[in-house]
Design a protein around this motif. Structure first.
Motif, PDB file in Angstrom:
ATOM      1  N   GLU A  64      77.721  61.922  53.175  1.00 30.09           N
ATOM      2  CA  GLU A  64      77.390  60.526  53.445  1.00 30.09           C
ATOM      3  C   GLU A  64      76.492  59.926  52.364  1.00 30.09           C
ATOM      4  N   PRO A  65      76.788  58.673  51.962  1.00 28.35           N
ATOM      5  CA  PRO A  65      77.944  57.883  52.395  1.00 28.35           C
ATOM      6  C   PRO A  65      79.217  58.364  51.700  1.00 28.35           C
ATOM      7  N   ALA A  66      80.276  58.496  52.477  1.00 28.08           N
ATOM      8  CA  ALA A  66      81.540  58.974  51.939  1.00 28.08           C
ATOM      9  C   ALA A  66      82.130  57.958  50.966  1.00 28.08           C
ATOM     10  N   PRO A  67      82.577  58.382  49.781  1.00 23.32           N
ATOM     11  CA  PRO A  67      83.184  57.449  48.829  1.00 23.32           C
ATOM     12  C   PRO A  67      84.503  56.902  49.357  1.00 23.32           C
ATOM     13  N   ARG A  68      84.721  55.604  49.115  1.00 21.48           N
ATOM     14  CA  ARG A  68      85.912  54.931  49.633  1.00 21.48           C
ATOM     15  C   ARG A  68      86.870  54.477  48.539  1.00 21.48           C
ATOM     16  N   ASN A  69      86.478  54.588  47.279  1.00 24.21           N
ATOM     17  CA  ASN A  69      87.345  54.189  46.172  1.00 24.21           C
ATOM     18  C   ASN A  69      86.823  54.842  44.892  1.00 24.21           C
ATOM     19  N   HIS A  70      87.569  54.672  43.809  1.00 27.73           N
ATOM     20  CA  HIS A  70      87.196  55.379  42.586  1.00 27.73           C
ATOM     21  C   HIS A  70      85.877  54.876  42.026  1.00 27.73           C
ATOM     22  N   ASP A  71      85.518  53.603  42.269  1.00 29.10           N
ATOM     23  CA  ASP A  71      84.231  53.098  41.797  1.00 29.10           C
ATOM     24  C   ASP A  71      83.075  53.849  42.455  1.00 29.10           C
ATOM     25  N   ALA A 105      85.106  57.735  31.963  1.00 26.77           N
ATOM     26  CA  ALA A 105      85.162  57.393  30.539  1.00 26.77           C
ATOM     27  C   ALA A 105      85.368  55.899  30.320  1.00 26.77           C
ATOM     28  N   ALA A 106      86.140  55.269  31.204  1.00 30.90           N
ATOM     29  CA  ALA A 106      86.355  53.823  31.091  1.00 30.90           C
ATOM     30  C   ALA A 106      85.084  53.055  31.430  1.00 30.90           C
ATOM     31  N   ALA A 107      84.321  53.555  32.411  1.00 34.03           N
ATOM     32  CA  ALA A 107      83.104  52.876  32.837  1.00 34.03           C
ATOM     33  C   ALA A 107      81.923  53.150  31.911  1.00 34.03           C
ATOM     34  N   HIS A 108      81.910  54.347  31.280  1.00 32.79           N
ATOM     35  CA  HIS A 108      80.767  54.757  30.452  1.00 32.79           C
ATOM     36  C   HIS A 108      81.254  55.368  29.135  1.00 32.79           C
ATOM     37  N   PRO A 109      81.936  54.591  28.312  1.00 32.71           N
ATOM     38  CA  PRO A 109      82.513  55.158  27.087  1.00 32.71           C
ATOM     39  C   PRO A 109      81.473  55.747  26.143  1.00 32.71           C
ATOM     40  N   ALA A 189      96.142  50.211  33.418  1.00 33.17           N
ATOM     41  CA  ALA A 189      95.186  49.255  32.861  1.00 33.17           C
ATOM     42  C   ALA A 189      93.890  49.951  32.463  1.00 33.17           C
ATOM     43  N   ARG A 190      93.470  50.940  33.254  1.00 37.31           N
ATOM     44  CA  ARG A 190      92.234  51.667  32.945  1.00 37.31           C
ATOM     45  C   ARG A 190      92.409  52.498  31.680  1.00 37.31           C
ATOM     46  N   LEU A 191      93.572  53.138  31.537  1.00 37.47           N
ATOM     47  CA  LEU A 191      93.833  53.925  30.335  1.00 37.47           C
ATOM     48  C   LEU A 191      93.814  53.047  29.083  1.00 37.47           C
ATOM     49  N   ALA A 192      94.276  51.819  29.221  1.00 35.38           N
ATOM     50  CA  ALA A 192      94.334  50.912  28.074  1.00 35.38           C
ATOM     51  C   ALA A 192      92.951  50.535  27.569  1.00 35.38           C
ATOM     52  N   THR A 193      91.921  50.724  28.383  1.00 37.61           N
ATOM     53  CA  THR A 193      90.564  50.367  27.953  1.00 37.61           C
ATOM     54  C   THR A 193      89.899  51.482  27.150  1.00 37.61           C
ATOM     55  N   LEU A 194      90.474  52.691  27.154  1.00 39.51           N
ATOM     56  CA  LEU A 194      89.861  53.789  26.408  1.00 39.51           C
ATOM     57  C   LEU A 194      89.997  53.545  24.909  1.00 39.51           C
ATOM     58  N   SER A 195      88.964  53.861  24.184  1.00 38.56           N
ATOM     59  CA  SER A 195      88.947  53.609  22.751  1.00 38.56           C
ATOM     60  C   SER A 195      90.030  54.404  22.037  1.00 38.56           C
ATOM     61  N   PRO A 196      90.722  53.786  21.075  1.00 34.08           N
ATOM     62  CA  PRO A 196      91.709  54.534  20.287  1.00 34.08           C
ATOM     63  C   PRO A 196      91.058  55.610  19.432  1.00 34.08           C
ATOM     64  N   ASP A 197      89.740  55.551  19.291  1.00 34.96           N
ATOM     65  CA  ASP A 197      89.014  56.548  18.500  1.00 34.96           C
ATOM     66  C   ASP A 197      88.528  57.723  19.348  1.00 34.96           C
ATOM     67  N   LEU A 198      88.687  57.630  20.670  1.00 35.41           N
ATOM     68  CA  LEU A 198      88.253  58.718  21.537  1.00 35.41           C
ATOM     69  C   LEU A 198      89.206  59.899  21.386  1.00 35.41           C
ATOM     70  N   GLU A 199      88.654  61.071  21.093  1.00 35.07           N
ATOM     71  CA  GLU A 199      89.473  62.277  20.980  1.00 35.07           C
ATOM     72  C   GLU A 199      89.877  62.736  22.374  1.00 35.07           C
ATOM     73  N   ILE A 200      91.191  62.839  22.612  1.00 38.60           N
ATOM     74  CA  ILE A 200      91.712  63.200  23.937  1.00 38.60           C
ATOM     75  C   ILE A 200      92.688  64.356  23.787  1.00 38.60           C
ATOM     76  N   LEU A 201      92.515  65.357  24.626  1.00 37.85           N
ATOM     77  CA  LEU A 201      93.434  66.489  24.696  1.00 37.85           C
ATOM     78  C   LEU A 201      94.067  66.491  26.076  1.00 37.85           C
ATOM     79  N   LEU A 202      95.390  66.534  26.127  1.00 36.57           N
ATOM     80  CA  LEU A 202      96.137  66.523  27.383  1.00 36.57           C
ATOM     81  C   LEU A 202      96.901  67.840  27.511  1.00 36.57           C
TER      82      LEU A 202
END
Length: 259
Positions: A64-71, A105-109, A189-202
């Motif tokens: 508690e409080p239980a999260p209700r969404n990704h924010d 990462a989108a909220a705190h780049p 839409a969230r993925l589109a906000t990530l910096s093109p300079d951010l190193e990402i491994l998938l």
């Protein structure tokens, strides 16, 4: 080095954090379950100080409080990382944790130095939909998550007791409270906000039955800056099946390809 548990006060919520290692800080975000364990993180403990904060309602983390969404999930994570004094770090997320990692990462780049995503949840791929785990029994779920039964040895008893089942039901209930469905319509839409300079491994197991490997193509298309590795013979829990794959978090290449 083994994982050790501690509890921090994350803006009023007692939050359990597992830690190991020394070096550059790395935050690992778990998926929808934790019973499979995370011993594979010991493979990188000589290079990273690993922090694994548990979601509200998981382990000793207060619900508690239980999260209700990704924010609200992101806010709980942010509070935990603030309590740990972590300003900038490598961020790794597996499955549902990958979705959470993208949201953070989108909220705190400014706080994410590098992003590693393992078979993340969230993309809508109608031709290859994510499997509906709630329609399957515990034994079926075990087989869906991995083709290697040794992953569960010492972790799930042949006849699980009521306490074990209650904890798993609690985790599923928590997840159901904030996961938008079998995909997240806001994810592209969230993925589109990530910096093109951010190193990402998938990373993706080619035998993943929960989130099919075809989803990796949709993620790669949305993240042209990402390096993508699909892992032959591996399922959804590829780190647990082959702990040596954790080396890819540090090197970005499979162990057998290292010089």
């Amino acid at each position: 080095m083994s994982l050790n548990s501690t509890v921090v006060d994350a803006n009023g919520r007692k939050t359990e954090v597992w830690e190991t290692g020394a070096g550059e800080p790395l935050v690992y975000l778990h998926g929808g379950g934790i019973v499979e364990g995370f011993d594979f993180l010991e493979r990188i403990a000589d290079r990273y100080h690993v922090y694994l904060p548990l979601l509200p309602g998981y382990g000793a983390t207060e619900l508690e409080p239980a999260p209700r969404n990704h924010d609200e999930v992101t806010a709980a994570l942010t509070n935990a990382l603030d309590a740990l004094g972590l300003d900038r770090f490598v961020l790794v997320g597996h499955s549902l944790g990958g979705w959470r990692a993208v949201a953070f990462a989108a909220a705190h780049p400014e706080r994410v130095s590098r992003l590693v995503l393992g078979c993340p949840y969230g993309m809508d791929v109608p031709e290859h939909p994510m499997l509906k785990m709630h329609e399957h029994t515990l034994d079926e779920r075990k087989q869906i998550l991995t083709g290697d039964p040794s992953v569960w040895e010492g972790r799930i008893a042949p006849e699980p007791d009521e306490e074990f089942l209650a904890l798993r039901a609690r985790e599923q209930g928590v997840m159901a409270g904030f996961v938008p469905g079998h995909s997240d319509p806001d994810l592209p839409a969230r993925l589109a906000t990530l910096s093109p300079d951010l190193e990402i491994l998938l990373l993706w197991g080619e035998e993943d039955r929960l989130v099919p490997v075809e989803h990796s193509r949709a993620w790669a298309a949305a993240l042209p800056q990402a390096t993508v590795h699909t892992l032959p013979g591996s399922g959804h829990l590829f780190f647990n099946e082959k702990p040596e794959l954790a080396e890819m978090i540090a090197t970005g290449v499979p162990a057998d390809e290292e010089a």
